[in-house]
Design a protein around this motif. Structure first.
Motif, PDB file in Angstrom:
ATOM      1  N   LEU A  94       0.833  -1.215   0.000  1.00 45.66           N
ATOM      2  CA  LEU A  94       0.000   0.000   0.000  1.00 45.66           C
ATOM      3  C   LEU A  94       0.864   1.260   0.000  1.00 45.66           C
ATOM      4  CD1 LEU A  94      -2.896  -0.652   2.543  1.00 45.66           C
ATOM      5  CD2 LEU A  94      -3.120  -0.212   0.106  1.00 45.66           C
ATOM      6  N   CYS A  95       1.882   1.262   0.852  1.00 43.59           N
ATOM      7  CA  CYS A  95       2.745   2.442   0.976  1.00 43.59           C
ATOM      8  C   CYS A  95       3.583   2.657  -0.280  1.00 43.59           C
ATOM      9  CB  CYS A  95       3.624   2.319   2.214  1.00 43.59           C
ATOM     10  SG  CYS A  95       2.673   2.442   3.747  1.00 43.59           S
ATOM     11  N   VAL A 111      -2.070   6.426   3.648  1.00 41.69           N
ATOM     12  CA  VAL A 111      -2.936   5.296   3.333  1.00 41.69           C
ATOM     13  C   VAL A 111      -3.700   4.879   4.582  1.00 41.69           C
ATOM     14  CG1 VAL A 111      -1.499   4.434   1.456  1.00 41.69           C
ATOM     15  CG2 VAL A 111      -1.113   3.593   3.757  1.00 41.69           C
ATOM     16  N   LYS A 112      -4.801   4.209   4.372  1.00 41.57           N
ATOM     17  CA  LYS A 112      -5.602   3.678   5.471  1.00 41.57           C
ATOM     18  C   LYS A 112      -5.409   2.166   5.516  1.00 41.57           C
ATOM     19  CE  LYS A 112      -8.306   6.990   7.201  1.00 41.57           C
ATOM     20  NZ  LYS A 112      -8.542   7.261   8.571  1.00 41.57           N
ATOM     21  N   ASN A 119       1.384   7.156   7.377  1.00 40.17           N
ATOM     22  CA  ASN A 119       2.142   8.058   6.519  1.00 40.17           C
ATOM     23  C   ASN A 119       3.029   7.200   5.626  1.00 40.17           C
ATOM     24  OD1 ASN A 119       4.021   9.826   5.378  1.00 40.17           O
ATOM     25  ND2 ASN A 119       4.024  11.159   7.171  1.00 40.17           N
ATOM     26  N   ALA A 120       2.565   6.984   4.406  1.00 36.59           N
ATOM     27  CA  ALA A 120       3.248   6.078   3.481  1.00 36.59           C
ATOM     28  C   ALA A 120       4.646   6.569   3.127  1.00 36.59           C
ATOM     29  CB  ALA A 120       2.418   5.916   2.214  1.00 36.59           C
ATOM     30  N   THR A 126      11.850   5.512   5.698  1.00 36.35           N
ATOM     31  CA  THR A 126      12.540   4.850   6.809  1.00 36.35           C
ATOM     32  C   THR A 126      13.020   3.475   6.398  1.00 36.35           C
ATOM     33  OG1 THR A 126      11.143   6.051   8.364  1.00 36.35           O
ATOM     34  CG2 THR A 126      12.308   4.136   9.219  1.00 36.35           C
ATOM     35  N   GLU A 127      12.186   2.750   5.673  1.00 29.18           N
ATOM     36  CA  GLU A 127      12.582   1.425   5.197  1.00 29.18           C
ATOM     37  C   GLU A 127      13.798   1.526   4.272  1.00 29.18           C
ATOM     38  OE1 GLU A 127      10.478  -2.439   3.076  1.00 29.18           O
ATOM     39  OE2 GLU A 127       9.239  -0.756   3.690  1.00 29.18           O
ATOM     40  N   ASN A 128      13.806   2.521   3.404  1.00 29.56           N
ATOM     41  CA  ASN A 128      14.940   2.709   2.493  1.00 29.56           C
ATOM     42  C   ASN A 128      16.208   3.132   3.240  1.00 29.56           C
ATOM     43  OD1 ASN A 128      13.468   1.981   0.235  1.00 29.56           O
ATOM     44  ND2 ASN A 128      12.876   4.076  -0.239  1.00 29.56           N
TER      45      ASN A 128
END
Length: 188
Positions: A94-95, A111-112, A119-120, A126-128
């Motif tokens: 989704l993100c 996204v919900k 906060n996508a 952060t993942e990156n």
């Protein structure tokens, strides 16, 4: 029959007759059926659990490979790992899709997930940012104990002596306990 049972029976009959009438009126109506939002991806998780999961998901490098750590951090160890993995993949996808769409527009990507707003952009960023740490640290726990950065780093100018081994231990703490879990890192 007691009065309260009679009322319950009457209510049941009324509901059944109402639903039969609404079924008939729906079939006679030419309008398309109403679409319901799918929330089956969060089935088995309440909003509070989803919030805790997302918070922990953002803390760990390569989160889709760290479901046990995320489950422990978010107090969701009682949930089955396949369900946690499904939730993690759903949130990640989704993100990613929302941030890809954001390139086309100037709106901030949000996204919900169920009823929880995520906060996508922040999650993907952060993942990156943590991905290189996840790639650098060995998967084997024994090898991790002896792992040291194999590159030079900029001097931190701390008030204490600080060297490459200290940087390595700090990064290992972040890898193991997640970004922001400073008390756990200190005590390890």
């Amino acid at each position: 029959m007691p009065l309260w049972k009679q009322k319950n029976e009457n209510n049941k009959r009324k509901k059944n007759s109402d639903s039969e009438e609404s079924d008939e009126s729906d079939s006679n109506n030419d309008s398309p059926p109403k679409k319901r939002k799918k929330t089956d991806k969060v089935k088995g998780f309440n909003d509070n659990e989803v919030r805790r999961f997302v918070k922990s998901f953002k803390k760990f490098p390569l989160p889709l490979t760290r479901m046990e750590d995320i489950a422990d951090d978010s107090d969701l160890s009682d949930k089955p790992m396949p369900k946690l993995m499904e939730l993690g993949v759903h949130i990640h996808d989704l993100c990613e899709a929302a941030t890809a769409d954001e390139a086309d527009s100037k709106k901030a990507a949000s996204v919900k997930v169920g009823k929880v707003s995520v906060n996508a952009k922040k999650l993907v960023e952060t993942e990156n940012l943590l991905r290189p740490l996840g790639d650098a640290v060995p998967l084997d726990k024994g090898a991790r104990l002896n792992w040291v950065l194999d590159t030079s780093v900029k001097d931190a100018h701390f008030d204490v002596d600080w060297n490459i081994e200290d940087d390595s231990r700090l990064l290992l703490g972040i890898y193991q306990y997640g970004l922001g879990s400073w008390e756990q890192v200190i005590n390890s």
